[in-house]
Design a protein around this motif. Structure first.
Motif: not given
Length: 337
Positions: A7, A11-13, A29-30, A33, A36-37, A309, A312
């Motif tokens: 993660s 999900t880095r900034r 970012q959100t 993430y 991926k989740k 990436q 995903y």
């Protein structure tokens, strides 16, 4: 490291820049993430068996960790994800979740009642059944193939560079364009044709090959990405002979300014990861010696971010436009197989 990325890397900034050159953290970012989740959860769900939700003897709904994770994924704003990644190919696991979770998406929070169990388990059963179809395997293999191909070329270049240089100076730059602020819409990327973005990339790479640092250039890796707020942008890793160059922050800024002021004519912006090395728990940039195994493990982890990436979601630009590339080794280093 397996296909599933950690993660911290994925999900880095994610920064964009406004007209005044100020860095702003994007909503991308959100969104990434959440993708991926969902994909990681779906991988575990496809391997699980039996009812995910059950009614206990006391009438309470029983949920294990996977069931709770499934409900957390139901909270994801799928419309927001679609807005942020309008020209991307999503993992087929994400597509399956999106298709069959719709009837139960409102059951993402709050207390569950016995009557909720049947529709939740039915949704899970449809996801599992669809995953056994003939289409999923080839689709997943295709996503993995792109990730593995890019990872393989990255691993080969890193091996060659480590063999060819006793020390490397490693720079990580994000090269992009400032974003506009639109009334009621917030940040929005500039409408740049992909042909112009490609031209800018080619001009920057040419500068690496022929500019003031070219005689000490060892190699480079680049990745093209796209987001609603940030638009087209490049993640770049640049390797120099560490026996000849040492001031990574100064060099990174010089390269970034060339992108901003010369390549894009003032239309571009850059972010230097080297300026904030202390922010990375496992720093794979700066000066790295060939003999430092721990540092090289961090280098590989940092560079593999550029490939992760694809498992995903994958940016799909116009036909013939590459999204990943590398160069090197240079400086008279003989390729090592």
């Amino acid at each position: 490291m397996g296909i599933a990325a950690n993660s911290a890397s994925i999900t880095r900034r994610t920064y964009l820049w406004d007209e005044d050159g100020r860095p702003v953290i994007t909503g991308e970012q959100t969104a990434i993430y959440a993708v991926k989740k969902i994909v990681d959860m779906m991988g575990r769900l496809m391997r699980s068996k039996g009812d995910l939700f059950k009614v206990g003897a006391t009438g309470l709904v029983l949920q294990d960790d996977l069931a709770k994770e499934f409900r957390t994924c139901l909270k994801a704003d799928l419309a927001k994800i679609a807005r942020h990644f309008p020209v991307h190919r999503h993992s087929p696991l994400f597509t399956i979740f999106k298709r069959f979770s719709a009837p139960v998406r409102f059951k993402c929070s709050g207390k569950l009642f016995p009557e909720d169990v049947a529709p939740l388990n039915a949704a899970v059963a449809k996801m599992r059944a669809f995953s056994k179809g003939a289409a999923l395997g080839p689709a997943l293999a295709n996503m993995r193939r792109a990730e593995r191909k890019n990872r393989s070329s990255t691993r080969k270049l890193l091996h060659q560079l480590r063999q060819g240089y006793s020390k490397l100076l490693i720079i990580r730059l994000d090269l992009g364009y400032f974003s506009k602020i639109l009334t009621n819409l917030g940040f929005c990327a500039q409408d740049l044709p992909i042909s112009e973005v490609k031209r800018h990339r080619d001009a920057f790479v040419a500068y690496l090959r022929t500019g003031p640092y070219s005689k000490d250039l060892a190699g480079y890796i680049w990745r093209l990405e796209y987001g609603l707020e940030k638009g087209s942008h490049f993640h770049m890793a640049i390797f120099f002979n560490g026996q000849e160059l040492a001031k990574d922050i100064t060099i990174a800024d010089a390269l970034g300014h060339y992108w901003k002021n010369t390549v894009t004519g003032g239309n571009g912006m850059y972010f230097s990861c080297n300026k904030n090395k202390e922010a990375y728990e496992r720093c794979g940039i700066g000066m790295v010696a060939r003999s430092d195994d721990m540092a090289w493990a961090n280098v590989e982890d940092a560079m593999f971010y550029l490939t992760k990436q694809d498992y995903y979601l994958r940016f799909r630009p116009a036909k013939g436009i590459r999204t990943f590339g590398s160069g090197g080794p240079y400086g008279g280093v003989q390729p090592v197989e």
